[in-house]
Write an enzyme that holds these catalytic residues in place. Sequence first.
Site, PDB file in Angstrom:
ATOM      1  N   CYS A  83      -6.189   1.618   1.771  1.00  0.00           N
ATOM      2  CA  CYS A  83      -6.011  -0.338   2.736  1.00  0.00           C
ATOM      3  C   CYS A  83      -6.904  -1.049   2.676  1.00  0.00           C
ATOM      4  O   CYS A  83      -7.373  -2.152   2.124  1.00  0.00           O
ATOM      5  CB  CYS A  83      -6.135  -0.009   4.390  1.00  0.00           C
ATOM      6  SG  CYS A  83      -7.495   1.058   4.967  1.00  0.00           S
TER       7      CYS A  83
ATOM      8  N   GLN B 291       1.192  -1.292  -0.108  1.00  0.00           N
ATOM      9  CA  GLN B 291      -0.276   0.332  -0.189  1.00  0.00           C
ATOM     10  C   GLN B 291       1.236   0.958  -0.087  1.00  0.00           C
ATOM     11  O   GLN B 291       1.587   1.302   1.002  1.00  0.00           O
ATOM     12  CB  GLN B 291      -0.959   0.328   1.167  1.00  0.00           C
ATOM     13  CG  GLN B 291      -1.962   1.037   0.901  1.00  0.00           C
ATOM     14  CD  GLN B 291      -2.482   1.029   2.511  1.00  0.00           C
ATOM     15  OE1 GLN B 291      -2.954   0.512   4.086  1.00  0.00           O
ATOM     16  NE2 GLN B 291      -3.319   2.660   3.191  1.00  0.00           N
TER      17      GLN B 291
ATOM     18  N   ASP C 114      -1.913  -7.621   4.349  1.00  0.00           N
ATOM     19  CA  ASP C 114      -1.200  -6.135   5.039  1.00  0.00           C
ATOM     20  C   ASP C 114      -0.479  -5.425   4.515  1.00  0.00           C
ATOM     21  O   ASP C 114       0.324  -5.534   4.387  1.00  0.00           O
ATOM     22  CB  ASP C 114      -1.168  -5.902   6.475  1.00  0.00           C
ATOM     23  CG  ASP C 114      -1.096  -4.507   7.220  1.00  0.00           C
ATOM     24  OD1 ASP C 114      -1.340  -3.663   6.432  1.00  0.00           O
ATOM     25  OD2 ASP C 114      -0.853  -4.313   8.731  1.00  0.00           O
TER      26      ASP C 114
ATOM     27  N   HIS D 109      -8.069   0.727  10.153  1.00  0.00           N
ATOM     28  CA  HIS D 109      -7.136  -0.162   9.298  1.00  0.00           C
ATOM     29  C   HIS D 109      -7.978  -1.201   8.413  1.00  0.00           C
ATOM     30  O   HIS D 109      -7.896  -2.152   9.258  1.00  0.00           O
ATOM     31  CB  HIS D 109      -5.587  -0.357   8.996  1.00  0.00           C
ATOM     32  CG  HIS D 109      -4.617  -0.805   8.753  1.00  0.00           C
ATOM     33  ND1 HIS D 109      -4.547  -0.149   6.923  1.00  0.00           N
ATOM     34  CD2 HIS D 109      -3.734  -1.682   8.727  1.00  0.00           C
ATOM     35  CE1 HIS D 109      -3.900  -0.570   6.402  1.00  0.00           C
ATOM     36  NE2 HIS D 109      -3.026  -1.787   7.319  1.00  0.00           N
TER      37      HIS D 109
END
Length: 231
Positions: free
Chosen positions: A97, A91, A183, A168
Site C-alpha cells: 500500500c 493493490q 485506495d 494502511h
Amino acid sequence: MAGSSKRWLPLEANPDVMNQYVWGLGVPEEEAEFNDVYGLDDELLEMVPKPVLAVLFLFPYNSSSDDESKEETATASEKKEVSKKVYFLKQTVGNACGTIGVLHAIGNATSHIKLAEGSFFDRFYKETAEMDPYERAAFLEKDREMEDAHSIAATAGDTEATPEVNEHYICFTCVDGELYALDGVKNQPVLHGPSSPESLLKDAAKVIQAAIAQNPDSLNFNVMALSKRQW
C-alpha cells in the site's frame, strides 16, 4: 488487503525513506519531495511547503475497514462519475500500500513533475497509461525493479520492517477540481467534493480529521505531503 499470495515488507511512514525511494525511481530531487505534516490545524498546515501535489495518509486498518470502504465507494459512485484523468491502480500485493500510495501520488502529479527521461517512473506510467486498474496491478506485480526498490526502501527506516502490519496507506489528490481518495483495496477512486491545487492539503486534512475521529484511541496515524520544490 491483497489479491495475490505475494507480500512485500511495509514502508515506514518517513519522508526521508520516501524521498530516497522516489528520487531513485525517477523523480528528480529538485522537482519534488515528501514532508511531514505535523498536525491538521491551519497553523501547522501552513508550515508544509507549498504547492502540495498529493497527501499520503497512514491509518489503522481492520476488517471493518473493508465494509466501510465498500459502502463509501458505492455512495461516491452514485454521486458523480470519476474523472478519467485520475491515475488509479488496484493493490494485489500484500503490504504494497505504501508503494501504491506513492504511485498514485506521482501518477496524478506528472503534469507538475518532470520525471527523469527513461527512468523507472517515466517508463512505468507510459507503459500503463492505457491500462485499467487491474491490468496496472498485474503489471506492477511482475515488475522486479519496483519490487527490489520497495524492498530496499522498506529496510531503510528507523524501525525494523516486519511482514505483519495493521496500518494502511491511501493517497489524496486533486484532479479536475475534485478531491479524490485513492485506495488500492477499493474498486475505484472515492470522490470527496470540490478542491483545488491551492486547497488540496486543507481539503484532505478535513477528511483525515473525520477518519481519525472514528478511531480516537489509536496513535497509529501519519500524514505526509508531496510538495513541489521551489528554488
